[in-house]
Design a protein around this motif. Structure first.
Motif, mmCIF file in Angstrom:
data_model
loop_
_atom_site.group_PDB
_atom_site.id
_atom_site.type_symbol
_atom_site.label_atom_id
_atom_site.label_comp_id
_atom_site.label_asym_id
_atom_site.label_seq_id
_atom_site.Cartn_x
_atom_site.Cartn_y
_atom_site.Cartn_z
ATOM 1 N N TYR A 15 77.504 2.623 40.077
ATOM 2 C CA TYR A 15 78.107 1.776 40.259
ATOM 3 C C TYR A 15 76.748 0.372 39.938
ATOM 4 O O TYR A 15 76.995 -0.288 38.874
ATOM 5 C CB TYR A 15 78.132 0.623 41.863
ATOM 6 N N PRO A 19 80.067 -0.450 36.205
ATOM 7 C CA PRO A 19 80.730 -0.476 36.933
ATOM 8 C C PRO A 19 82.272 0.310 36.431
ATOM 9 O O PRO A 19 83.153 0.681 37.145
ATOM 10 C CB PRO A 19 81.300 -1.894 36.827
ATOM 11 N N ILE A 138 82.647 -1.905 44.563
ATOM 12 C CA ILE A 138 82.593 -0.602 43.953
ATOM 13 C C ILE A 138 84.459 -0.972 44.306
ATOM 14 O O ILE A 138 85.206 -0.319 43.454
ATOM 15 C CB ILE A 138 82.790 0.021 44.560
#
Length: 169
Positions: A15, A19, A138
């Motif tokens: 992340y 991403p 996330i």
């Protein structure tokens, strides 16, 4: 009640780097398993810090190394390079937070065997709040119907997904 997708230390690590890679992994799109970076990571995991215990799985986390020092539990995360220090710190902080939630109070150590370097990491309230924001983001990314668009970053050249993201170029 809505199901909350589990987040792993690997999700936290990627992340903070990319991403898009988190989305690809969570949607089970496999990276190139013959990629040199993946092979080096496996090799380091198998051959470094032989005296410490190796890979211990606790729920959604896999701790690379664990030892005691002066009665204090120390967990270690082995990385190939210190290039992505923020990512490594946050992954280790996630492990410390997960253990803390289970009543296990530990300190962390980032280990960079090729650089002969180590860095201590300790759990903090501030770190916990940042983790909560990252986990929520996330989960938001993973719920997207398509991955975020690729963004050229320095990591792309070493990424096992580079063919997937940049095949058109």
């Amino acid at each position: 009640m809505e199901y909350e997708m589990p987040v792993t230390g690997t999700d936290i690590w990627y992340y903070y780097i990319c991403p898009r890679e988190v989305w690809l992994m969570k949607h089970q799109i496999a990276p190139d398993q013959e990629d040199e970076a993946i092979e080096i990571g496996r090799f380091l995991s198998e051959t470094t810090y032989q005296r410490d215990k190796k890979e211990i799985s606790i729920g959604s986390i896999v701790i690379d190394r664990i030892r005691q020092e002066d009665g204090q539990l120390i967990i270690g995360e082995v990385k190939k390079s210190s290039s992505y220090m923020k990512s490594a710190r946050m992954q280790l902080l996630y492990y410390l937070d997960t253990l803390r939630q289970a009543g296990i109070y530990a300190k962390g150590e980032l280990l960079f065997p090729k650089e002969r370097k180590k860095e201590r990491v300790e759990w903090t309230e501030e770190g916990r709040h940042e983790l909560e924001r990252a986990i929520a983001d996330i989960r938001r990314i993973v719920r997207m119907p398509v991955p975020p668009p690729p963004k050229k970053i320095s990591f792309c050249g070493k990424c096992a997904y580079r063919e997937y993201c940049w095949a058109e170029e």
